[in-house]
Design an enzyme around this catalytic site. Structure first.
Site, PDB file in Angstrom:
ATOM      1  N   GLU A 343       0.844  -1.193   0.000  1.00 10.21           N
ATOM      2  CA  GLU A 343       0.000   0.000   0.000  1.00 10.21           C
ATOM      3  C   GLU A 343       0.883   1.247   0.000  1.00 10.21           C
ATOM      4  O   GLU A 343       1.750   1.395   0.861  1.00 10.21           O
ATOM      5  CB  GLU A 343      -0.902   0.019   1.238  1.00 10.21           C
ATOM      6  N   CYS A 344       0.662   2.138  -0.927  1.00 10.43           N
ATOM      7  CA  CYS A 344       1.223   3.480  -0.968  1.00 10.43           C
ATOM      8  C   CYS A 344       2.746   3.475  -0.834  1.00 10.43           C
ATOM      9  O   CYS A 344       3.458   3.214  -1.793  1.00 10.43           O
ATOM     10  CB  CYS A 344       0.554   4.355   0.087  1.00 10.43           C
ATOM     11  N   GLY A 345       3.284   3.744   0.357  1.00  7.87           N
ATOM     12  CA  GLY A 345       4.733   3.736   0.525  1.00  7.87           C
ATOM     13  C   GLY A 345       5.349   2.406   0.154  1.00  7.87           C
ATOM     14  O   GLY A 345       6.465   2.349  -0.389  1.00  7.87           O
TER      15      GLY A 345
END
Length: 487
Positions: A343-345
């Site tokens: 997720e994301c990072g």
């Protein structure tokens, strides 16, 4: 029926000081020897982490957008059991939601939990007008119990006296505290709000300072009494996390070996954004969790799956790039077909490069993309995404309710540090079609490579009931294939 003393601390807007006040209240009550359970309304990892540190107990996020209403109540009921008080910090303004009607606002959550609300009011350069604001908030929506006010950033005794008399005389709502202006923000901020407690080495002194201020300036006994006036709660019909962890996608190998697969969860200074319920759901779905680091030279145990949450990889870009062994390891896992969820990072780490402030750093290289930090948000707020392609984690046709908050955007690798550029992924490589939110490229999100899934979209396990079971089933099937291939 069960007694659950509780209250919501809300503000008129972001930046009103409610997080600082809530941290001080949680720490001050915990120092009295009370069992304090903190909650954070809305999709927020940083404030929740600080709240857990202040109260001495992990904070959970409550959000009517991410979770069905019955599960919001069920999660609160489960986590607040045996506690002397539950303190719920709101987000943004009290009535601010995703639309004109204020859907999924802090006020909606307070009504859902039948929790009294204490308004944290920034009283800077304000006296009698504060009474008009409080009266308006009290009357704005039916079914809301606005039960108290804490005035923040007050200027002196005369200012505090006029504020208190005006609010209590014109509204009848008690003023429970008057906090002075602080010479400087005790917790520095940056683009995603408060600086995370993982990047600040004076957490305990800061929290104790806030607790001292609250203990001196807020009537904690009246606050406790107010929380105790919340009506008893019936045990919700919502089932526990255990019942929301069954797989919806059959595993690849029905002859998987017995025992629990091991899923590595990256938790270090670069990646640490996880809802605790996501990890609990994986455990209850049958996995063992091992915490691993992208930054440390320490060896990892043998894994059957890997979960990379969000965080701040840009702050640790050089250290991530320098740990070549781990970059190669993660890329090898992906090419071997290990189920990996990012997720994301975590997605940023799985790309080929990360650009920060004019410098370019090599990352794991699973996806042929570069992510670059921008001065303004590239995705912000609630999101909805339709699953459009088969993958190990989400069934086709399911609509994810999630959120995104990122300052990075992704680009094709036009010139790479460690080899020739690769063609960017086409639309067929994306599993999610964004119905609300930005996603990665062209309104799409959820890149898939073998069994590696990565998205800017963050999910909550209770609002995505199939996710944990599917992840664990995929990890178990991967372990079976690996064991079968061994001599």
């Amino acid at each position: 029926m069960s007694n659950r003393p509780r209250l919501v601390l809300a503000g008129l807007s972001g930046g009103a000081g409610k997080t600082i006040v809530t941290l001080g209240v949680c720490r001050a009550l915990a120092r009295r020897g009370l069992t304090v359970r903190p909650f954070k309304k809305g999709p927020d990892y940083i404030d929740a982490s600080w709240l857990g540190l202040a109260a001495g107990r992990e904070a959970s996020n409550l959000d009517p957008f991410l979770l069905p209403a019955d599960l919001v109540r069920g999660l609160f009921f489960e986590k607040s059991a045996g506690c002397d008080i539950s303190v719920i910090e709101g987000n943004r303004g009290l009535f601010d939601g995703k639309d004109l009607s204020g859907s999924f606002s802090t006020a909606e959550l307070a009504r859902l939990l039948c929790a009294p609300v204490v308004l944290v009011l920034d009283a800077t350069k304000m006296t009698r007008t504060a009474a008009a604001i409080v009266a308006g908030c009290a009357a704005f929506e039916s079914g809301l119990s606005l039960a108290g006010v804490i005035c923040n950033r007050t200027a002196g005794e005369r200012h505090r006296s006029i504020l208190r008399r005006s609010i209590e005389e014109y509204t009848g709502i008690p003023v429970l505290g008057m906090l002075p202006k602080m010479p400087e923000n005790p917790i520095p901020e940056r683009h995603m709000g408060l600086l995370s407690n993982r990047e600040y080495d004076r957490q305990e002194p800061i929290l104790d300072t806030l607790a001292d201020c609250v203990a001196d300036c807020v009537d904690l006994d009246r606050l406790l009494h107010l929380a105790g006036t919340a009506p008893d709660m019936e045990q919700p019909d919502a089932l526990s996390i255990t019942d929301w962890a069954a797989p919806s996608i059959p595993p690849d190998d029905r002859h998987a070996p017995a025992g629990r697969p091991r899923i590595g969860v990256v938790r270090d200074a670069a990646l640490w954004f996880y809802y605790p319920e996501n990890l609990e759901a994986l455990t209850r779905a049958g996995a063992d969790i091992s915490l691993v680091s992208l930054l440390s030279p320490d060896p990892w145990p043998e894994l059957d799956g890997l979960y990379l949450g969000g965080g701040f990889p840009e702050t640790m870009a050089r250290a991530l790039a320098d740990n070549l062994d781990v970059r190669d390891r993660v890329r090898g896992f992906s090419r071997a077909g290990m189920p990996i969820y990012a997720e994301c990072g975590g997605f940023m780490y799985l790309c080929r490069e990360l650009r920060v402030a004019g410098e370019t750093f090599p990352m794991a290289g699973v996806f042929p993309l570069t992510t670059t930090l921008c001065p303004r948000p590239q995705g912000l707020g609630y999101s909805r995404a339709l699953v459009r392609r088969e993958n190990p984690f989400h069934p086709v046709g399911f609509e994810l309710a999630g959120h995104e908050f990122h300052y990075s955007r992704c680009l094709a690798c036009l010139a790479c540090l460690d080899g020739p550029p690769a063609p960017p992924p086409g639309p067929e490589s994306f599993c999610l079609e964004m119905k609300r939110g930005a996603g990665m490229l062209h309104g799409l999100d959820g890149l898939l490579s073998d069994a590696t899934f990565a998205a800017y979209t963050h999910i909550h396990a209770l609002g995505t009931p199939h996710w944990a079971g599917n992840f664990v089933a995929a990890a178990r099937a991967f372990r079976a294939r690996r064991e079968k291939a061994r001599p």
